[in-house]
Design a protein around this motif. Sequence first.
Motif, PDB file in Angstrom:
ATOM      1  N   PRO A 171      16.759 -45.751 -32.011  1.00  7.70           N
ATOM      2  CA  PRO A 171      15.583 -46.367 -31.390  1.00  7.70           C
ATOM      3  C   PRO A 171      15.931 -47.601 -30.554  1.00  7.70           C
ATOM      4  N   GLU A 172      16.863 -48.404 -31.050  1.00  5.19           N
ATOM      5  CA  GLU A 172      17.178 -49.658 -30.364  1.00  5.19           C
ATOM      6  C   GLU A 172      17.665 -49.443 -28.925  1.00  5.19           C
ATOM      7  N   ASN A 173      18.586 -48.504 -28.741  1.00  8.16           N
ATOM      8  CA  ASN A 173      19.071 -48.312 -27.364  1.00  8.16           C
ATOM      9  C   ASN A 173      18.198 -47.349 -26.558  1.00  8.16           C
ATOM     10  N   ALA A 174      17.406 -46.519 -27.262  1.00  4.52           N
ATOM     11  CA  ALA A 174      16.479 -45.645 -26.522  1.00  4.52           C
ATOM     12  C   ALA A 174      15.442 -46.508 -25.814  1.00  4.52           C
ATOM     13  N   GLN A 175      15.117 -47.651 -26.438  1.00  2.00           N
ATOM     14  CA  GLN A 175      14.118 -48.536 -25.843  1.00  2.00           C
ATOM     15  C   GLN A 175      14.748 -49.561 -24.904  1.00  2.00           C
ATOM     16  N   ASN A 176      16.050 -49.548 -24.818  1.00  2.00           N
ATOM     17  CA  ASN A 176      16.732 -50.499 -23.952  1.00  2.00           C
ATOM     18  C   ASN A 176      17.812 -49.736 -23.190  1.00  2.00           C
ATOM     19  N   LEU A 189      31.138 -39.100 -24.234  1.00  2.00           N
ATOM     20  CA  LEU A 189      30.997 -37.796 -23.567  1.00  2.00           C
ATOM     21  C   LEU A 189      29.553 -37.297 -23.578  1.00  2.00           C
ATOM     22  N   GLY A 190      28.705 -37.989 -24.338  1.00  2.00           N
ATOM     23  CA  GLY A 190      27.301 -37.609 -24.479  1.00  2.00           C
ATOM     24  C   GLY A 190      26.754 -38.403 -25.643  1.00  2.00           C
ATOM     25  N   LEU A 191      25.530 -38.072 -26.076  1.00  2.00           N
ATOM     26  CA  LEU A 191      24.915 -38.838 -27.165  1.00  2.00           C
ATOM     27  C   LEU A 191      24.551 -37.917 -28.324  1.00  2.00           C
ATOM     28  N   LYS A 192      24.321 -38.552 -29.466  1.00  4.12           N
ATOM     29  CA  LYS A 192      23.951 -37.800 -30.669  1.00  4.12           C
ATOM     30  C   LYS A 192      22.796 -38.525 -31.351  1.00  4.12           C
ATOM     31  N   SER A 193      21.782 -37.781 -31.797  1.00  4.85           N
ATOM     32  CA  SER A 193      20.718 -38.448 -32.556  1.00  4.85           C
ATOM     33  C   SER A 193      20.272 -37.594 -33.739  1.00  4.85           C
ATOM     34  N   PHE A 194      19.574 -38.237 -34.636  1.00  7.91           N
ATOM     35  CA  PHE A 194      19.043 -37.603 -35.847  1.00  7.91           C
ATOM     36  C   PHE A 194      17.513 -37.586 -35.806  1.00  7.91           C
ATOM     37  N   MET A 195      16.894 -36.478 -36.213  1.00 14.23           N
ATOM     38  CA  MET A 195      15.433 -36.430 -36.307  1.00 14.23           C
ATOM     39  C   MET A 195      14.970 -36.592 -37.763  1.00 14.23           C
ATOM     40  N   CYS A 196      15.931 -36.894 -38.647  1.00 14.82           N
ATOM     41  CA  CYS A 196      15.618 -37.196 -40.053  1.00 14.82           C
ATOM     42  C   CYS A 196      16.568 -38.308 -40.469  1.00 14.82           C
ATOM     43  N   PRO A 197      16.364 -38.932 -41.627  1.00 15.74           N
ATOM     44  CA  PRO A 197      17.296 -39.987 -42.035  1.00 15.74           C
ATOM     45  C   PRO A 197      18.729 -39.463 -42.081  1.00 15.74           C
ATOM     46  N   SER A 198      19.665 -40.292 -41.572  1.00 15.39           N
ATOM     47  CA  SER A 198      21.053 -39.828 -41.433  1.00 15.39           C
ATOM     48  C   SER A 198      21.882 -40.081 -42.680  1.00 15.39           C
ATOM     49  N   ILE A 200      22.852 -43.030 -43.329  1.00 17.01           N
ATOM     50  CA  ILE A 200      23.597 -44.236 -42.984  1.00 17.01           C
ATOM     51  C   ILE A 200      22.573 -45.247 -42.448  1.00 17.01           C
ATOM     52  N   ASP A 201      22.507 -46.414 -43.107  1.00 16.60           N
ATOM     53  CA  ASP A 201      21.445 -47.371 -42.754  1.00 16.60           C
ATOM     54  C   ASP A 201      21.488 -47.824 -41.302  1.00 16.60           C
ATOM     55  N   ASP A 202      22.696 -48.025 -40.753  1.00 18.14           N
ATOM     56  CA  ASP A 202      22.718 -48.515 -39.369  1.00 18.14           C
ATOM     57  C   ASP A 202      22.751 -47.383 -38.339  1.00 18.14           C
ATOM     58  N   PHE A 203      22.236 -46.240 -38.751  1.00 25.31           N
ATOM     59  CA  PHE A 203      22.042 -45.157 -37.776  1.00 25.31           C
ATOM     60  C   PHE A 203      20.659 -44.554 -37.986  1.00 25.31           C
ATOM     61  N   PRO A 204      19.605 -45.283 -37.559  1.00 24.34           N
ATOM     62  CA  PRO A 204      18.245 -44.816 -37.832  1.00 24.34           C
ATOM     63  C   PRO A 204      17.855 -43.587 -37.003  1.00 24.34           C
ATOM     64  N   MET A 205      16.870 -42.875 -37.518  1.00 23.64           N
ATOM     65  CA  MET A 205      16.444 -41.633 -36.858  1.00 23.64           C
ATOM     66  C   MET A 205      15.620 -41.903 -35.606  1.00 23.64           C
ATOM     67  N   THR A 206      15.560 -40.902 -34.740  1.00 28.06           N
ATOM     68  CA  THR A 206      14.794 -41.006 -33.498  1.00 28.06           C
ATOM     69  C   THR A 206      13.603 -40.061 -33.544  1.00 28.06           C
ATOM     70  N   THR A 207      12.522 -40.456 -32.873  1.00 30.82           N
ATOM     71  CA  THR A 207      11.383 -39.547 -32.691  1.00 30.82           C
ATOM     72  C   THR A 207      11.615 -38.772 -31.392  1.00 30.82           C
ATOM     73  N   ILE A 208      10.754 -37.812 -31.132  1.00 29.40           N
ATOM     74  CA  ILE A 208      10.890 -37.038 -29.895  1.00 29.40           C
ATOM     75  C   ILE A 208      10.695 -37.948 -28.662  1.00 29.40           C
ATOM     76  N   GLU A 209       9.937 -39.026 -28.839  1.00 27.29           N
ATOM     77  CA  GLU A 209       9.745 -39.955 -27.699  1.00 27.29           C
ATOM     78  C   GLU A 209      11.067 -40.655 -27.371  1.00 27.29           C
ATOM     79  N   HIS A 210      11.780 -41.102 -28.386  1.00 30.48           N
ATOM     80  CA  HIS A 210      13.106 -41.697 -28.148  1.00 30.48           C
ATOM     81  C   HIS A 210      14.036 -40.674 -27.478  1.00 30.48           C
ATOM     82  N   ILE A 211      13.940 -39.457 -27.971  1.00 30.55           N
ATOM     83  CA  ILE A 211      14.816 -38.399 -27.448  1.00 30.55           C
ATOM     84  C   ILE A 211      14.535 -38.159 -25.961  1.00 30.55           C
TER      85      ILE A 211
END
Length: 504
Positions: A171-176, A189-198, A200-211
């Motif tokens: 979320p942090e970089n999706a908004q910035n 080479l590209g990006l990776k995101s999670f749509m559920c808890p990963s 790992i605390d410092d890797f929060p999940m993204t919503t479809i809006e972030h995606i």
Amino acid sequence: MDQLLWRVLPLLTLLISFSLFFYLQSPIIKLPGDECSLLPYSHYWISSKRILTSQGFISGSVEINEGKIVSIVEGYGKKDNSVHQVIDYGDAVVMPGLIDVHVHLDEPGRTDWEGFVTGTQAAAAGGVTTVVDMPLNNHPTTMSKETLELKLEAAEDKIYVDVGFWGGLVPENAQNTSILEGLLDAGVLGLKSFMCPSGIDDFPMTTIEHIKEGLSVLAKYRRPLLVHSEIQQDSESSSELEGNGDPHSYKTYLDTRPPSWEEAAIKELVDATKDTRIGGSLEGAHVHIVHLSDSSASLDLIKEAKRRGDSISIETCPHYLTFSSEEIPDKDTRYKCSPPIRDASNREKLWEALLDGHIDLLSSDHSPTVPKLKLLKEGDFLKAWGGISSLQFDLPVTWSYGKKHGLTLEKLSLLWSQKPAKLAGLESKGAIAVGNHADIVVWQPEVEFDLNDDYPVFIKHPSLSAYMGSRLAGKVLDTFVRGNLVFKDGKHAPAACGVPILAK
Ligand SMILES: NC(=O)NC(NC(N)=O)C(=O)[O-]
Ligand SMILES: [Zn+2]
Ligand SMILES: [Zn+2]
């Protein structure tokens, strides 16, 4: 005397010209101290009766010079060993090295879980010549230019194969988007995101809006977004079972992550990917579904999106093709991963989709931890770390189970080399073709071995791998990375000369 001289002279001339020939070839003699390769030369030929080139199998030789493939010649035995440096592999298979696009190397920050040295040595031993590292489980997670720099520093002189990096979309970089652009400019080479808890605390999940935000940036860079596609469903049954079932039984865990989680995530994703079609607002962006487990509704949704022309692809992993929920013993948390390994009929449908080309490629999702967090003694499926350890066994596992399903060597190579190279944008890798990097695995598909305690395993925690104890077919003999012989007969080259791969 004169007569003798005339007799010896032609011989002498021949001798001198031979020595001169080898002298002139002498980039083949590496400088002393160059410990990147187990070969003392860098210009040589590999011969075999079974070389898988980009044009199919040939019997012949591949010429390698200074790390690249410079010619491919048909006709086995045509290269004269006395004139050229020829490594003759007989009828062993010479194939492009595998490219594993989903590996958690966990360094910096969690080197006790895996690490650049152990992970890439395991890769080399398994014929994997490039891995692409995931942005999480390392600490800090790779989600900015600065954290990628920490990765690169940590990798220095520690990688035995080439390593690319995915960046994290959170979320942090999706908004910035300036953080995101900084990360992409720095070469992920590209990006990776999670749509559920990963997990790992410092890797929060993204919503479809972030995606969608992420995709609009990625469209400009023409690089993919990889998505862990599960959305937690608050159905009564899953929460009930999580509380009430026996945590030592695999079924209890399986029921907490039903296929509907994957389906829900993929439904949202394919709604977004319609804009990736030619002329769409996200043209240039690509969505890659990682580790698909559900071969029913989720797969149907992706097939439909592909038919419409969306830019979308799928990977699955050997563990979903090998194991089935019915066979997982009580308390054996080595098999715990997310999405979970499902039943045997789901597995057979995955094989079908893989062989029909609906599933694009394979990856390991090698995601180890420390034995303590895998809770092997307690055997609690609900509390144990989710992740499979398998990096070194990509090739023999896929082949051992694949051949029973009709997998050919050509198809195996497509799934493990050519398609992964395309996803990661690695233009000079993934095929034995003139001009490409000499990334090669030499192996014997027919040779079986027992993966027991005597077998040289290089992943950090062999005891976490569910493959230990099995009998597999497909023995890796030698591995070349950009022409360096990095692994031979159970031994690695003395120095770690893999290269970090950065997108430009
Ligand atoms: N944090 C993780 O490494 N998670 C991984 N864990 C799995 N697959 O069980 C993954 O790829 O989702
Ligand atoms: Zn995942
Ligand atoms: Zn993963």
